[in-house]
Design an enzyme around this catalytic site. Structure first.
Site, PDB file in Angstrom:
ATOM      1  N   ASP A  93      -0.768   1.174   5.789  1.00 43.98           N
ATOM      2  CA  ASP A  93      -0.140   2.029   4.805  1.00 43.98           C
ATOM      3  C   ASP A  93       0.378   3.256   5.538  1.00 43.98           C
ATOM      4  O   ASP A  93      -0.087   3.586   6.622  1.00 43.98           O
ATOM      5  CB  ASP A  93      -1.148   2.400   3.704  1.00 43.98           C
ATOM      6  CG  ASP A  93      -0.452   2.903   2.449  1.00 43.98           C
ATOM      7  OD1 ASP A  93      -1.126   3.112   1.442  1.00 43.98           O
ATOM      8  OD2 ASP A  93       0.792   3.082   2.511  1.00 43.98           O
ATOM      9  N   SER A  94       1.332   3.965   4.903  1.00 46.12           N
ATOM     10  CA  SER A  94       2.093   4.998   5.625  1.00 46.12           C
ATOM     11  C   SER A  94       1.430   6.370   5.622  1.00 46.12           C
ATOM     12  O   SER A  94       1.794   7.231   6.417  1.00 46.12           O
ATOM     13  CB  SER A  94       3.469   5.161   4.961  1.00 46.12           C
ATOM     14  OG  SER A  94       3.261   5.499   3.584  1.00 46.12           O
ATOM     15  N   GLY A  95       0.465   6.564   4.705  1.00 44.29           N
ATOM     16  CA  GLY A  95      -0.180   7.874   4.627  1.00 44.29           C
ATOM     17  C   GLY A  95       0.201   8.640   3.377  1.00 44.29           C
ATOM     18  O   GLY A  95      -0.504   9.568   2.983  1.00 44.29           O
ATOM     19  N   GLY A  96       1.295   8.258   2.729  1.00 44.47           N
ATOM     20  CA  GLY A  96       1.753   8.997   1.550  1.00 44.47           C
ATOM     21  C   GLY A  96       0.674   9.111   0.484  1.00 44.47           C
ATOM     22  O   GLY A  96       0.361  10.193  -0.001  1.00 44.47           O
ATOM     23  N   PHE A  97       0.087   7.972   0.182  1.00 46.02           N
ATOM     24  CA  PHE A  97      -0.919   7.944  -0.894  1.00 46.02           C
ATOM     25  C   PHE A  97      -2.205   8.629  -0.461  1.00 46.02           C
ATOM     26  O   PHE A  97      -2.809   9.395  -1.210  1.00 46.02           O
ATOM     27  CB  PHE A  97      -1.219   6.493  -1.261  1.00 46.02           C
ATOM     28  CG  PHE A  97      -2.164   6.324  -2.418  1.00 46.02           C
ATOM     29  CD1 PHE A  97      -3.525   6.110  -2.198  1.00 46.02           C
ATOM     30  CD2 PHE A  97      -1.697   6.374  -3.724  1.00 46.02           C
ATOM     31  CE1 PHE A  97      -4.395   5.942  -3.267  1.00 46.02           C
ATOM     32  CE2 PHE A  97      -2.566   6.212  -4.795  1.00 46.02           C
ATOM     33  CZ  PHE A  97      -3.914   5.988  -4.566  1.00 46.02           C
ATOM     34  N   ASP A 147       6.170   7.670   1.674  1.00 43.72           N
ATOM     35  CA  ASP A 147       6.590   8.015   0.320  1.00 43.72           C
ATOM     36  C   ASP A 147       5.838   9.257  -0.146  1.00 43.72           C
ATOM     37  O   ASP A 147       4.865   9.676   0.461  1.00 43.72           O
ATOM     38  CB  ASP A 147       6.341   6.851  -0.642  1.00 43.72           C
ATOM     39  CG  ASP A 147       4.892   6.370  -0.646  1.00 43.72           C
ATOM     40  OD1 ASP A 147       4.163   6.703   0.300  1.00 43.72           O
ATOM     41  OD2 ASP A 147       4.519   5.639  -1.580  1.00 43.72           O
ATOM     42  N   GLN A 191       8.736   3.274  -6.590  1.00 51.92           N
ATOM     43  CA  GLN A 191       8.055   4.358  -7.285  1.00 51.92           C
ATOM     44  C   GLN A 191       8.538   4.385  -8.734  1.00 51.92           C
ATOM     45  O   GLN A 191       9.162   3.434  -9.199  1.00 51.92           O
ATOM     46  CB  GLN A 191       8.417   5.703  -6.621  1.00 51.92           C
ATOM     47  CG  GLN A 191       8.164   5.748  -5.138  1.00 51.92           C
ATOM     48  CD  GLN A 191       6.700   5.797  -4.814  1.00 51.92           C
ATOM     49  OE1 GLN A 191       5.886   6.198  -5.639  1.00 51.92           O
ATOM     50  NE2 GLN A 191       6.332   5.380  -3.612  1.00 51.92           N
ATOM     51  N   GLY A 218       2.252   3.289  -6.938  1.00 58.54           N
ATOM     52  CA  GLY A 218       2.098   4.206  -8.053  1.00 58.54           C
ATOM     53  C   GLY A 218       1.375   3.610  -9.221  1.00 58.54           C
ATOM     54  O   GLY A 218       1.410   4.085 -10.336  1.00 58.54           O
ATOM     55  N   ASP A 268      -3.986  -5.621  -1.997  1.00 57.96           N
ATOM     56  CA  ASP A 268      -5.059  -5.011  -1.206  1.00 57.96           C
ATOM     57  C   ASP A 268      -5.924  -4.208  -2.165  1.00 57.96           C
ATOM     58  O   ASP A 268      -5.408  -3.645  -3.153  1.00 57.96           O
ATOM     59  CB  ASP A 268      -4.498  -4.084  -0.109  1.00 57.96           C
ATOM     60  CG  ASP A 268      -4.256  -2.680  -0.655  1.00 57.96           C
ATOM     61  OD1 ASP A 268      -3.135  -2.442  -1.169  1.00 57.96           O
ATOM     62  OD2 ASP A 268      -5.182  -1.834  -0.601  1.00 57.96           O
TER      63      ASP A 268
HETATM   64  C1  LIG Z   1       2.925   6.566  -5.979  1.00 50.65           C
HETATM   65  C2  LIG Z   1       2.575   5.616  -4.969  1.00 50.65           C
HETATM   66  C3  LIG Z   1       2.226   4.836  -4.192  1.00 50.65           C
HETATM   67  C4  LIG Z   1       1.860   3.923  -3.147  1.00 50.65           C
HETATM   68  N1  LIG Z   1       2.194   4.545  -1.886  1.00 50.65           N
HETATM   69  C5  LIG Z   1       1.483   4.224  -0.771  1.00 50.65           C
HETATM   70  N2  LIG Z   1       2.011   4.572   0.455  1.00 50.65           N
HETATM   71  N3  LIG Z   1       0.288   3.634  -0.847  1.00 50.65           N
HETATM   72  C6  LIG Z   1      -0.307   3.373  -2.054  1.00 50.65           C
HETATM   73  C7  LIG Z   1      -1.648   2.974  -2.102  1.00 50.65           C
HETATM   74  C8  LIG Z   1      -2.245   2.774  -3.347  1.00 50.65           C
HETATM   75  N4  LIG Z   1      -3.511   2.448  -3.716  1.00 50.65           N
HETATM   76  C9  LIG Z   1      -3.514   2.456  -5.082  1.00 50.65           C
HETATM   77  N5  LIG Z   1      -4.590   2.228  -5.855  1.00 50.65           N
HETATM   78  C10 LIG Z   1      -5.903   2.128  -5.266  1.00 50.65           C
HETATM   79  N6  LIG Z   1      -2.305   2.716  -5.598  1.00 50.65           N
HETATM   80  C11 LIG Z   1      -1.495   2.935  -4.537  1.00 50.65           C
HETATM   81  C12 LIG Z   1      -0.157   3.318  -4.497  1.00 50.65           C
HETATM   82  C13 LIG Z   1       0.418   3.532  -3.253  1.00 50.65           C
END
Ligand SMILES: CC#C[C@H]1NC(N)=Nc2cc3[nH]c(NC)nc3cc21
Length: 372
Positions: A93-97, A147, A191, A218, A268
């Protein structure tokens, strides 16, 4: 059109699909569940068990690994697959979340998000370019765009602002990724929160930029399942059918069965390992909370027909004891039992779609869960 397509669709059954995603470190059978090995380890499990349980691919996190042990260090040690010993496909994952959910003192600008490390308070800047650079250092087979994630519930204007910034960051992520060798992939992230028009605009914008695959982001942040499923119904058809669709952070077995039915290919979730550490087992016959006293004298295993030895052989009374005593072995056994069940479920899903019997599989699986 656009980027090379490493995804091969083998069969469809309604909106459900089964296929193969070829990566530089191996083939991923879809629908796929990716166990989450956030900081370069699968909590409570050996990699050998993750592989034996049937996982083709695991997830790592840019946010954690860049802070500790450091992306350049992992690159110098041969990349994440060699560093960990997993030696198979990895998605990062990129780090945004993670910045949104873990870091302190976060500040978002057009250029980047800056935050203080939750480990040592150091000031860190994460731009789309730096996020892609880190994922290239890690050597992940599938990188995610950077993101900007807003916590839900949020104002429509804020969701739209973050969606449009994330589209501009998607463009910058792709440009920064262009030097990656053949076979390495970059996924965009749709998004738009719970606003259908914003979801469509985001999906359309990403498809115009062009990615190897598309994630639906999201969601899985505590919203009701009905809201999540409605968003998938809005978003999946707007994505190219020949590319993989990845629903981030999802979910329970029930969430995944419903999402596969709507055309999702990749998942995931920390639930199987996290709930395992807290004494909850996922089985063919539903969830079992081993903390509950009713298991104290129960000699039966969790599932006599399970493909996984510990689920077939360990008495519930023993698992109950380990959990109550806080024995590490309890967390280990339940983590592997849960990962094995998630992979068993995905295997059954792939097989059912390949044979055109997904509807029957869906019905029977939900009946079994209700029997538990
Ligand atoms: C807004 C947005 C978004 C998404 N952006 C990135 N980079 N990773 C995510 C990881 C997540 N894990 C969960 N739930 C556990 N929802 C996610 C959503 C994202």
């Amino acid at each position: 059109t656009g980027l090379p397509n490493h995804f091969e669709l083998l069969a469809t059954d309604g909106a459900a699909r089964t296929g193969r995603l070829t990566t530089p470190h191996g083939v991923v059978r879809t629908p796929a569940f990716m166990p989450v090995g956030t900081a370069g380890a699968m909590k409570g499990m050996h990699w050998r068990e993750v592989r034996e349980a049937g996982a083709d691919i695991v997830l790592g996190n840019t946010y954690h690994l860049m802070l500790r042990p450091g992306a350049e260090r992992i690159a110098a040690l041969g990349g994440l697959q060699r560093f960990t010993g997993w030696n198979g496909p990895m998605l990062t994952d990129s780090g945004g979340f993670q910045v949104m959910s873990l870091a302190d003192l976060r500040k978002v600008s057009e250029h980047a998000v800056t935050f203080r490390s939750h480990i040592d308070g150091a000031k860190v800047e994460l731009s789309p370019e730096r996020s892609i650079e880190v994922q290239r250092f890690l050597g992940s087979d599938i990188a995610m765009q950077m993101d900007e994630c807003v916590r839900l519930p949020a104002e429509r204007d804020d969701i739209e602002r973050a969606m449009r910034l994330s589209l501009r960051w998607a463009e910058r992520s792709k440009r920064a990724f262009e030097s990656a060798p053949d076979g390495y992939m970059l996924f965009g992230i749709v998004q738009g929160g719970d606003v259908p028009q914003l979801r469509h605009a985001s999906a359309q914008g990403l498809v115009e930029i062009g990615f190897h695959g598309y994630a639906i982001g999201g969601l899985a942040v505590g919203e009701p399942q009905a809201v999540m499923l409605a968003m998938i119904d809005e978003t999946a058809p707007a994505l190219p059918s020949e590319r993989p669709r990845y629903l981030m952070g999802v979910g329970t077995p029930d969430d995944m069965l419903e999402a596969v039915k709507r055309g999702v290919d990749m998942f995931d979730c920390v639930m199987p390992t996290r709930n395992g550490r807290h004494g909850v087992a996922f089985t063919r016959l539903g969830q079992v909370n081993l903390r509950n006293a009713r298991h104290a004298d129960d000699p039966r295993p969790l599932d006599e027909e399970s493909s996984w030895p510990s689920a077939r052989n360990c008495a519930r009374a023993y698992l109950h004891h380990l959990v109550k005593a806080g024995e590490t072995l309890g967390a280990m056994l339940l983590s592997e039992i849960n990962i094995a069940y998630y992979q068993f479920l995905m295997h059954g899903i792939r097989d059912a779609i390949a044979h055109g019997t997904f509807e029957e599989f869906y019905r029977r699986t939900r009946e079994d869960w209700a029997r538990g």
